[in-house]
Scaffold this active site. Structure first.
Site, PDB file in Angstrom:
ATOM      1  N   GLY A  30       0.843  -1.180   0.000  1.00 52.52           N
ATOM      2  CA  GLY A  30       0.000   0.000   0.000  1.00 52.52           C
ATOM      3  C   GLY A  30       0.876   1.225   0.000  1.00 52.52           C
ATOM      4  O   GLY A  30       2.084   1.143  -0.248  1.00 52.52           O
ATOM      5  N   THR A  34       5.284  -2.339   2.401  1.00 52.01           N
ATOM      6  CA  THR A  34       5.024  -3.647   1.812  1.00 52.01           C
ATOM      7  C   THR A  34       4.729  -4.599   2.955  1.00 52.01           C
ATOM      8  O   THR A  34       5.371  -4.548   4.000  1.00 52.01           O
ATOM      9  CB  THR A  34       6.273  -4.130   1.042  1.00 52.01           C
ATOM     10  N   VAL A  35       3.750  -5.475   2.750  1.00 50.49           N
ATOM     11  CA  VAL A  35       3.398  -6.442   3.792  1.00 50.49           C
ATOM     12  C   VAL A  35       3.874  -7.821   3.341  1.00 50.49           C
ATOM     13  O   VAL A  35       3.524  -8.294   2.260  1.00 50.49           O
ATOM     14  CB  VAL A  35       1.879  -6.452   4.058  1.00 50.49           C
ATOM     15  N   LYS A  54       4.722  -5.760   8.214  1.00 53.55           N
ATOM     16  CA  LYS A  54       4.496  -4.557   7.402  1.00 53.55           C
ATOM     17  C   LYS A  54       5.752  -3.706   7.507  1.00 53.55           C
ATOM     18  O   LYS A  54       6.135  -3.285   8.599  1.00 53.55           O
ATOM     19  CB  LYS A  54       3.265  -3.817   7.939  1.00 53.55           C
ATOM     20  N   ASP A 149     -10.357   5.429   7.261  1.00 52.84           N
ATOM     21  CA  ASP A 149     -10.131   4.785   5.953  1.00 52.84           C
ATOM     22  C   ASP A 149     -10.756   3.391   5.931  1.00 52.84           C
ATOM     23  O   ASP A 149     -10.141   2.433   5.462  1.00 52.84           O
ATOM     24  CB  ASP A 149      -8.632   4.717   5.651  1.00 52.84           C
TER      25      ASP A 149
HETATM   26  N1  LIG Z   1      -2.103  -8.901   8.971  1.00 50.44           N
HETATM   27  C1  LIG Z   1      -2.192  -9.198   7.680  1.00 50.44           C
HETATM   28  N2  LIG Z   1      -2.379 -10.466   7.278  1.00 50.44           N
HETATM   29  C2  LIG Z   1      -2.472 -10.778   5.970  1.00 50.44           C
HETATM   30  N3  LIG Z   1      -2.415  -9.883   4.971  1.00 50.44           N
HETATM   31  C3  LIG Z   1      -2.236  -8.583   5.301  1.00 50.44           C
HETATM   32  C4  LIG Z   1      -2.113  -8.182   6.666  1.00 50.44           C
HETATM   33  N4  LIG Z   1      -1.946  -6.835   6.691  1.00 50.44           N
HETATM   34  C5  LIG Z   1      -1.972  -6.429   5.413  1.00 50.44           C
HETATM   35  N5  LIG Z   1      -2.131  -7.465   4.565  1.00 50.44           N
HETATM   36  C6  LIG Z   1      -2.189  -7.390   3.088  1.00 50.44           C
HETATM   37  O1  LIG Z   1      -1.402  -6.296   2.652  1.00 50.44           O
HETATM   38  C7  LIG Z   1      -2.210  -5.313   1.972  1.00 50.44           C
HETATM   39  C8  LIG Z   1      -1.721  -3.916   2.294  1.00 50.44           C
HETATM   40  O2  LIG Z   1      -1.823  -3.698   3.696  1.00 50.44           O
HETATM   41  P1  LIG Z   1      -2.217  -2.307   4.317  1.00 50.44           P
HETATM   42  O3  LIG Z   1      -3.536  -1.860   3.736  1.00 50.44           O
HETATM   43  O4  LIG Z   1      -2.170  -2.398   5.785  1.00 50.44           O
HETATM   44  O5  LIG Z   1      -1.046  -1.403   3.753  1.00 50.44           O
HETATM   45  P2  LIG Z   1      -1.039   0.173   3.552  1.00 50.44           P
HETATM   46  O6  LIG Z   1       0.306   0.544   3.004  1.00 50.44           O
HETATM   47  O7  LIG Z   1      -1.401   0.813   4.837  1.00 50.44           O
HETATM   48  O8  LIG Z   1      -2.196   0.333   2.466  1.00 50.44           O
HETATM   49  P3  LIG Z   1      -3.065   1.625   2.071  1.00 50.44           P
HETATM   50  O9  LIG Z   1      -2.425   2.174   0.835  1.00 50.44           O
HETATM   51  O10 LIG Z   1      -4.440   1.061   1.811  1.00 50.44           O
HETATM   52  O11 LIG Z   1      -3.057   2.547   3.225  1.00 50.44           O
HETATM   53  C9  LIG Z   1      -3.631  -5.615   2.441  1.00 50.44           C
HETATM   54  O12 LIG Z   1      -4.577  -5.187   1.510  1.00 50.44           O
HETATM   55  C10 LIG Z   1      -3.596  -7.126   2.611  1.00 50.44           C
HETATM   56  O13 LIG Z   1      -3.758  -7.767   1.355  1.00 50.44           O
END
Ligand SMILES: Nc1ncnc2c1ncn2[C@@H]1O[C@H](COP(=O)(O)OP(=O)(O)OP(=O)(O)O)[C@@H](O)[C@H]1O
Length: 382
Positions: A30, A34-35, A54, A149
């Site tokens: 996101g 990266t997760v 993350k 969000d």
């Molecule tokens: N605890 C978890 N277990 C499994 N998959 C996860 C987990 N956390 C996140 N993911 C995967 O990673 C993706 C991105 O996570 P997340 O939305 O927290 O990141 P972000 O960088 O905050 O995204 P955004 O741009 O929406 O703010 C999620 O849509 C999901 O597919």
């Protein structure tokens, strides 16, 4: 120095064991990082010990650090993703911040909707997931937080192991409004947080951020669960969408929904944030209560009883912040897979090992392959 993250757990019998993970597949990415799937380096620890990591570069990790601080306030809430700790690592000479979360083997609610037959969810599942999301929101709002969000991509699904979903939990608190942060009206007019499709009229128009924003977003999520589509015409531009929302036009309430469901949605998608139902009140709505009791229908009195009597109450949280939960580690041997871990440390202490052990539901979701599958995950000495 280990090649992987290590976690030490002391048992009451003074035995010590260490758990190490390495970043494996990319689960998603996101705007804030990266997760990765974190897999135990010891093959004796199977999928039930997987975690999600993350990650972002240290210099741009303020959002992840904020997320960790928020999550540490909600370690006891079953409807909010559990934070297991955070650590720094050096990879290819660069410093990374790693937020460790329980692993959601079912993916996100967005995935669930896409995977479901007909591309939409059955109303009984909608009720079940909505109840869980609302419980998470109620916990957040009681402590003065606004998620800001809420959308299907930010709701994680936990599998039963036999293809079903046991639980959904709210995640991704990077945009959340924390208590004490500029109240009510954001300084910068017309600035808003979140994803346009799920934004409320007052947040788009005035930048007003209150718990009522999350309730509007929840209404949009319910529409999406029921229809399989975001509530808006996909052909309209962002500007047109903003105008629609600013005018207070809600997404279309699905015709296929039960009367109770429609009434529930009207409580979420009320234009006036002061009249919008709170999480607390929505949890009492017959759509959820009677649905859970196995009685899908109710007479008009039930509808009136809920909506008309409660909808005028102001949308405000009443309780003050409780202290962050304490954290102690006393465990016997490696825990059985059925047992959930104790809470993560409430403090935001960098490089502090998160000294708890935990189990995570079995790995059974379809995985996206990452480019460089296994990455070294080296620790600072702690
Ligand atoms: N605890 C978890 N277990 C499994 N998959 C996860 C987990 N956390 C996140 N993911 C995967 O990673 C993706 C991105 O996570 P997340 O939305 O927290 O990141 P972000 O960088 O905050 O995204 P955004 O741009 O929406 O703010 C999620 O849509 C999901 O597919």
């Amino acid at each position: 120095m280990s090649n992987s993250r290590s976690i030490s757990c002391s048992s009451t019998t003074a035995a010590t064991f260490t758990m190490q993970w390495q970043k494996a597949l990319v689960l998603g990415s996101g705007s804030y990082g990266t997760v990765y799937l974190g897999v135990p380096t010891n093959p004796n620890f199977g999928p039930s010990y997987y975690i999600a990591i993350k990650t972002s570069r240290l210099e741009s990790s303020s959002t992840l650090q904020k997320e960790r601080r928020i999550l540490s306030r909600f370690v006891g809430c079953p409807e909010i993703v559990r934070c297991l700790g955070a650590q720094l690592s050096i990879e290819c000479g660069l410093c990374y911040y790693n937020l460790q979360l329980e692993y959601a083997s079912g993916g996100t609610l967005e995935d669930l909707i896409k995977r479901s037959s007909g591309g939409k969810l059955e109303e009984h599942d909608v009720r079940r997931y909505t109840t869980m999301i609302l419980k998470g929101l109620r916990a957040l709002h009681k402590q003065g937080y606004v998620h800001c969000d809420l959308k299907p991509a930010n709701i994680l699904a936990f599998s039963t192991g036999s293809g079903g979903v046991s639980k959904v939990k709210i995640t991704d608190f990077g945009l959340s409004k924390i208590p004490g942060e500029e109240n009510e009206i954001m300084r910068k007019r017309f600035s808003f947080r979140g994803t346009p499709n799920y934004m409320s009229p007052e947040s788009v128009l005035w930048g007003i951020i209150t718990p009522a924003l999350d309730i509007w977003s929840l209404g949009c999520v319910v529409v999406e669960m029921v229809t399989g589509n975001v509530g808006w015409d996909s052909s309209i531009s962002i500007d047109e969408l903003m105008l629609e929302i600013a005018c207070g036009n809600p997404p279309k309430i699905p015709e296929t929904m039960s009367e109770l469901g429609k009434d529930f949605l009207r409580g979420c998608l009320e234009k006036n944030p002061l009249k919008r139902l709170t999480a607390e009140l929505l949890l009492l709505h017959p759509f959820l209560v009677e649905g859970c009791q196995g009685s899908p229908s109710a007479g008009p009195s039930a509808l009136i009883g809920c909506s008309s009597s409660v909808s005028m109450k102001p949308h405000a949280s009443k309780k003050s912040l409780p202290p962050p939960p304490g954290f102690s580690l006393k465990m016997k041997k490696p825990p059985s897979p059925e047992k959930l871990p104790p809470p993560a440390p409430a403090t935001n202490l960098w490089l502090q090992s998160n000294t708890n052990m935990f189990t995570i539901p079995a790995f059974d979701r379809p995985m996206k392959q990452s480019a460089g599958v296994i990455k070294p995950y080296r620790l600072f000495p702690s």
